[in-house]
Motif scaffolding. Structure first.
Motif, mmCIF file in Angstrom:
data_model
loop_
_atom_site.group_PDB
_atom_site.id
_atom_site.type_symbol
_atom_site.label_atom_id
_atom_site.label_comp_id
_atom_site.label_asym_id
_atom_site.label_seq_id
_atom_site.Cartn_x
_atom_site.Cartn_y
_atom_site.Cartn_z
ATOM 1 N N HIS A 119 -8.970 -25.488 -12.906
ATOM 2 C CA HIS A 119 -10.338 -25.888 -12.520
ATOM 3 C C HIS A 119 -11.033 -26.649 -13.633
ATOM 4 O O HIS A 119 -10.947 -26.289 -14.801
ATOM 5 N N ASP A 139 -11.494 -22.638 -20.962
ATOM 6 C CA ASP A 139 -11.759 -22.221 -19.568
ATOM 7 C C ASP A 139 -12.493 -23.344 -18.864
ATOM 8 O O ASP A 139 -13.712 -23.382 -18.871
ATOM 9 N N ASP A 199 -5.301 -20.900 -15.546
ATOM 10 C CA ASP A 199 -6.717 -20.728 -15.872
ATOM 11 C C ASP A 199 -6.828 -19.907 -17.159
ATOM 12 O O ASP A 199 -6.498 -18.728 -17.177
HETATM 13 ZN ZN LIG Z 1 -11.630 -20.165 -15.422
#
Ligand SMILES: [Zn+2]
Length: 433
Positions: A119, A139, A199
């Motif tokens: 993401h 992240d 992730d």
């Molecule tokens: Zn994440």
């Protein structure tokens, strides 16, 4: 009669493929994350149109970078954006969520799809704060850099199955990009063989002061979220809690890691995600696709979801100096090895069954797979989790002499002409007539 294949044909999935692909480049991974951090924030509610700051600029850059990779491989990747509007507690006025996809169409079995995802959106302490700098280097800048680097490496050669490189948005607002991807896969009839969702994959210095750069965690569900009540009843009767398709995928990743292709020890955590937390693989599980979450071995919580600041001697915030690029390269290599092995293999059998209650033998049968040149029956004692025995055959059903059905679990994988092996399908009870 079924012919038993000679032992020479018993190549593992890892050794089946030809020359290994080039290794991931730490400097290129660094360049991608530096670029992403340069967009200030990539919060999903930040500007979709500002050319320099916000999620729109970051998404456009990502699409352009994938287009560059596509040019280098003679147009082997198709770049597209899929979008939908989502409303929820963290987007009360609604927000347009856009996923960027790079699709490398398979040359032999294009409907079978392997997805590498991450993401691109980032956040700080307040999940609604879309103006403060949210570098999101780890992240999930690390995951995005990994997917782009994997695209660069995997696009150098054709693959039998289709590989989709997916850069998702809206994870922090409610796994929106993962939902959009899963729905897109279903609408297009993709036979998703695997989703590897990366992730938080680039930090090696944990909150507890430990330094771990030789291990990675792979989270998977054992029991399918999409299991029906009838299927649950059967499983409760015969077992199989450690053998759902996602767990089979985690075991596959573990095997590739163990064989040295990733240079990493894989810790196959028997949970769908970290305790009480979630990620973009969960919507895929809801729709019945095999999916795992890949995350570094030891997380640093001061660097996740934090305003960038210093308190005394303690530094908070997800800045690029917290990323260990040689480590991130190793996790990238593991993804490449897994995607390559799965793309080369035939599909896994859609179903497998065992019969033989109150007899000494077990009969294993399965649905034939187009393109498979053979099958591998795996079994293990029913007090273990790792397959310990195997037998290669050309077709079913197969009678396993003196292998007791009560005391063993069974599974079946498909083999390609070059020995490439699919995921293992757990053999359950035949459907009641
Ligand atoms: Zn994440």
């Amino acid at each position: 009669m079924n012919r038993i294949l000679p032992a020479l044909a018993m190549l593992s999935a890892a050794t089946a493929t030809a020359a290994p692909p080039p290794a991931a480049s730490p400097p290129l991974l660094h360049a991608t994350i530096a670029k992403l951090v340069g967009f200030g924030t990539r919060h999903s509610l930040s500007s979709p149109i500002d050319p320099a700051r916000g999620i729109g600029a970051a998404r456009n850059w990502t699409a352009a970078r994938l287009a560059e990779i596509a040019r280098d491989c003679g147009g082997c990747l198709t770049i597209e954006k899929v979008a939908d509007r989502f409303t929820g507690p963290r987007s009360p006025d609604g927000v347009e969520i856009v996923d960027v996809l790079g699709v490398q169409k398979g040359t032999g079995d294009p409907d079978r799809v392997i997805i590498l995802s991450a993401h691109i959106d980032s956040r700080v302490t307040d999940p609604m704060n879309f103006t403060s700098d949210a570098p999101g280097a780890n992240d999930d800048g690390s995951g995005v850099a990994l997917v782009i680097e994997a695209a660069r490496i995997l696009s150098r050669e054709p693959h039998r199955a289709t590989i989709v490189f997916a850069i998702l948005s809206g994870e922090e607002q409610g796994l929106y990009g993962g939902q959009l991807l899963a729905r897109t896969a279903r609408a297009r009839g993709w036979q998703v063989a695997a989703q590897l969702n990366n992730d938080i994959v680039g930090n090696s210095h944990g909150s507890g002061g430990d330094h771990v750069d030789n291990r990675v965690r792979v989270f998977s569900e054992g029991i399918r979220a999409s299991e029906t009540l009838d299927e649950a009843r059967t499983r409760r009767a015969i077992g199989g809690e450690d053998d759902g398709p996602s767990r089979a995928l985690a075991k596959f990743v573990d095997r590739i890691g163990t064989s040295g292709h990733g240079g990493l020890e894989v810790v196959a955590i028997r949970r769908p995600d970290r305790f009480g937390r979630g990620g973009d693989h969960l919507p895929a599980l809801d729709l019945g696709f095999p999916a795992v979450r890949i995350t570094e071995a030891s997380e640093n919580y001061d660097r996740q979801h934090q305003d960038v600041r210093v308190e005394g001697t303690r530094r908070y915030g997800d800045t690029i100096d917290g990323v260990d690029f040689p480590y991130l390269a190793k996790v990238t290599n593991l993804n490449v090895a897994v995607a390559r092995a799965l793309a080369q293999a035939p599909a896994a059998p859609a179903a497998a069954t065992i019969t033989g209650a109150v007899t000494a033998d077990t009969t294993v049968n399965w649905a034939p797979v187009p393109g498979a040149t053979g099958y591998r029956i795996h079994w293990r004692r029913a007090d273990g989790t790792i397959w310990t025995n195997r037998r290669d055959v050309t077709s079913g059903p197969i009678v396993m002499k003196n292998v007791n059905i009560d005391d063993n679990f069974f599974g079946v994988s498909s083999l390609g002409a070059d020995g490439a092996e699919s995921l293992i399908t757990f053999a359950g009870a035949a459907p009641r007539k």
